[in-house]
Design an enzyme around this catalytic site. Structure first.
Site, mmCIF file in Angstrom:
data_model
loop_
_atom_site.group_PDB
_atom_site.id
_atom_site.type_symbol
_atom_site.label_atom_id
_atom_site.label_comp_id
_atom_site.label_asym_id
_atom_site.label_seq_id
_atom_site.Cartn_x
_atom_site.Cartn_y
_atom_site.Cartn_z
ATOM 1 N N GLU A 113 45.099 -84.482 13.739
ATOM 2 C CA GLU A 113 44.353 -85.552 13.068
ATOM 3 C C GLU A 113 43.132 -84.996 12.330
ATOM 4 O O GLU A 113 42.074 -85.602 12.310
ATOM 5 C CB GLU A 113 43.929 -86.657 14.058
ATOM 6 C CG GLU A 113 43.673 -87.988 13.343
ATOM 7 C CD GLU A 113 43.366 -89.159 14.295
ATOM 8 O OE1 GLU A 113 43.054 -88.925 15.461
ATOM 9 O OE2 GLU A 113 43.470 -90.305 13.830
ATOM 10 N N ARG A 165 34.905 -84.558 13.743
ATOM 11 C CA ARG A 165 34.897 -83.466 12.755
ATOM 12 C C ARG A 165 33.979 -82.308 13.106
ATOM 13 O O ARG A 165 33.906 -81.328 12.396
ATOM 14 C CB ARG A 165 34.484 -84.025 11.395
ATOM 15 C CG ARG A 165 35.399 -85.144 10.962
ATOM 16 C CD ARG A 165 35.060 -85.661 9.587
ATOM 17 N NE ARG A 165 35.932 -86.786 9.251
ATOM 18 C CZ ARG A 165 36.078 -87.276 8.039
ATOM 19 N NH1 ARG A 165 35.417 -86.753 7.021
ATOM 20 N NH2 ARG A 165 36.869 -88.292 7.828
ATOM 21 N N HIS A 198 50.175 -85.301 12.598
ATOM 22 C CA HIS A 198 49.166 -86.361 12.487
ATOM 23 C C HIS A 198 48.018 -85.942 11.571
ATOM 24 O O HIS A 198 47.058 -85.312 12.008
ATOM 25 C CB HIS A 198 48.637 -86.686 13.896
ATOM 26 C CG HIS A 198 47.832 -87.937 13.989
ATOM 27 N ND1 HIS A 198 47.490 -88.500 15.196
ATOM 28 C CD2 HIS A 198 47.289 -88.741 13.049
ATOM 29 C CE1 HIS A 198 46.777 -89.592 14.989
ATOM 30 N NE2 HIS A 198 46.630 -89.758 13.694
ATOM 31 N N TYR A 227 41.189 -97.305 19.107
ATOM 32 C CA TYR A 227 42.378 -96.448 18.956
ATOM 33 C C TYR A 227 43.008 -96.151 20.325
ATOM 34 O O TYR A 227 44.213 -96.265 20.513
ATOM 35 C CB TYR A 227 42.017 -95.112 18.291
ATOM 36 C CG TYR A 227 41.815 -95.140 16.782
ATOM 37 C CD1 TYR A 227 41.491 -96.310 16.108
ATOM 38 C CD2 TYR A 227 41.932 -93.976 16.043
ATOM 39 C CE1 TYR A 227 41.291 -96.309 14.736
ATOM 40 C CE2 TYR A 227 41.747 -93.964 14.666
ATOM 41 C CZ TYR A 227 41.417 -95.124 14.019
ATOM 42 O OH TYR A 227 41.225 -95.116 12.665
ATOM 43 N N HIS A 264 49.534 -97.067 15.271
ATOM 44 C CA HIS A 264 48.189 -96.729 14.781
ATOM 45 C C HIS A 264 47.425 -97.962 14.348
ATOM 46 O O HIS A 264 47.741 -98.576 13.344
ATOM 47 C CB HIS A 264 48.291 -95.732 13.614
ATOM 48 C CG HIS A 264 47.149 -94.761 13.583
ATOM 49 N ND1 HIS A 264 45.829 -95.169 13.622
ATOM 50 C CD2 HIS A 264 47.108 -93.407 13.533
ATOM 51 C CE1 HIS A 264 45.047 -94.097 13.605
ATOM 52 N NE2 HIS A 264 45.800 -93.014 13.562
ATOM 53 N N HIS A 321 45.660 -87.556 8.095
ATOM 54 C CA HIS A 321 45.383 -88.675 7.185
ATOM 55 C C HIS A 321 44.632 -88.170 5.963
ATOM 56 O O HIS A 321 43.866 -87.210 6.038
ATOM 57 C CB HIS A 321 44.506 -89.731 7.862
ATOM 58 C CG HIS A 321 45.101 -90.337 9.092
ATOM 59 N ND1 HIS A 321 46.182 -91.174 9.047
ATOM 60 C CD2 HIS A 321 44.738 -90.245 10.405
ATOM 61 C CE1 HIS A 321 46.461 -91.575 10.283
ATOM 62 N NE2 HIS A 321 45.620 -91.022 11.120
ATOM 63 N N ALA A 354 43.589 -94.036 8.238
ATOM 64 C CA ALA A 354 43.948 -95.152 9.129
ATOM 65 C C ALA A 354 42.857 -96.212 9.206
ATOM 66 O O ALA A 354 43.134 -97.413 9.172
ATOM 67 C CB ALA A 354 44.261 -94.609 10.519
ATOM 68 N N SER A 355 41.606 -95.772 9.295
ATOM 69 C CA SER A 355 40.535 -96.766 9.463
ATOM 70 C C SER A 355 40.371 -97.614 8.208
ATOM 71 O O SER A 355 39.836 -98.713 8.260
ATOM 72 C CB SER A 355 39.217 -96.072 9.811
ATOM 73 O OG SER A 355 38.847 -95.194 8.777
HETATM 74 ZN ZN LIG Z 1 45.275 -91.119 13.065
#
Ligand SMILES: [Zn+2]
Length: 339
Positions: free
Chosen positions: A282, A288, A6, A192, A176, A8, A70-71
């Site tokens: 992710e 973060r 996972h 999510y 997702h 992105h 994804a966002s």
């Molecule tokens: Zn994700």
């Protein structure tokens, strides 16, 4: 080998986002859509070498299954044409990352979904990504409306043509959602996790896997609220006279390890069968920062798994074996490399 299922491309070079903004402005203004801006290999290298690649090396993983941010999929913005063009640009950029770092990244695609547009219209892009770009899976949005849930449940027959293609191509989908335009739902904090939980309950209620015994889904973020409420789901299955979860949903559904603290990972591994858990972080993604109680990054999930003291065989499953089983195209690729 350690495969992170996972990741992105959250750090794509600025021209990519600039193109998106120009594209949406053109759509709003009723003008012709612009074409994607040029992005150099050096810009791509810089964007991953100081981020995903650096962290991957520091944390000791080998490979990341990599998909567009994804966002930013934002299927609820624009129209079908806008979504199609944006999706192609996002997937093409993932392909370029994979081309530059074929040992480290492997592609998973975004789909050009749009609210009230048939999922059948996403088949063409799935085929292009798998057959032409070498991708191994897709991210499927159960709610392209961005938080208003106007689509039919994932078990509805309207999704079947897409599932047939997934089975034919032998690729799984990660469930997702994208950004939320419903202000009740924070995107990564609520939308999510709601979607993860919702998808699981839909699978429990439905009979999808009788129709598609080979269909596979990854429910990310540790399965949303599911492992924590496992007794509730087992009890509901019993009350609704559904098969036991181990014989039904859990033959086809897998959870990742994007749970950002040790007690959560402990619970996930306590409750869910090891064969259904895939290592994922992710990163660099939703969370973060550094956990002040541990001094480590919240999304350094490998650390929590290593603290479990699993057997060698179980570590193999979580870090590599399960991913190779759920994504057969990765397995074939690694085998072709003698791995
Ligand atoms: Zn994700």
């Amino acid at each position: 080998m350690i495969i992170d299922c996972h990741g992105h491309y959250t750090t794509a070079p600025a021209p990519h986002q600039n193109f998106r903004e120009a594209q949406l402005a053109a759509f709003e203004g009723g003008l012709a859509l612009p074409t994607p801006l040029t992005i150099s290999d050096d810009q791509i290298r810089e964007s991953v070498e100081s981020n995903q690649l650096k962290l991957l090396r520091e944390r000791g993983a080998d490979m990341t299954i990599f998909s567009p941010r994804a966002s930013a999929m934002a299927h609820h913005i624009g129209d079908e044409q806008v979504s199609k063009q944006w999706t192609r640009a996002c997937n093409d950029l993932i392909r370029r990352v994979v081309e530059l770092y074929p040992e480290t990244f492997i592609g998973v695609c975004q789909l050009p979904q749009s609210p009230n547009v048939s999922i059948s219209n996403s088949i063409e892009e799935l085929e292009r990504c798998v057959l032409e770009l070498g991708f191994v899976g897709c991210n499927l949005n159960p709610d392209p409306s961005g938080g208003h849930w106007t689509s039919a449940p994932l078990t509805d027959k309207s999704w079947y043509p897409f599932y047939e293609k997934m089975v034919e191509l032998n690729v799984p989908a990660m469930i997702h959602v994208s950004g939320s335009c419903n202000h009740n739902f924070h995107a990564t904090g609520a939308h999510y996790l709601n979607a993860d939980t919702t998808a699981f309950m839909q699978f429990l209620q439905g009979d999808l896997f009788s129709d598609f015994p080979d269909l596979r889904f990854i429910i990310p973020h540790g399965g949303g609220a599911v492992p924590y409420h496992w007794g509730r789901f087992r009890g509901l299955a019993d009350m609704m006279q559904r098969p036991a979860l181990s014989d039904h949903v859990m033959k086809n559904v897998f959870f990742d390890t994007c749970v950002y603290h040790q007690p959560g990972i402990d619970l996930l591994f306590d409750v869910i069968d090891i064969d259904n858990i895939l290592f994922g972080s992710e990163m660099v993604g939703a969370v973060r920062g550094i956990d002040s109680t541990t001094g480590q990054y919240f999304d350094d999930t490998k650390r929590y798994i290593e603290a479990l003291n699993l057997s060698k065989q179980d570590y193999y499953k979580v870090f590599e074996g399960n991913a190779r089983r759920v994504y057969p195209r990765i397995d074939a690729l690694l085998e072709s490399r003698g791995l």
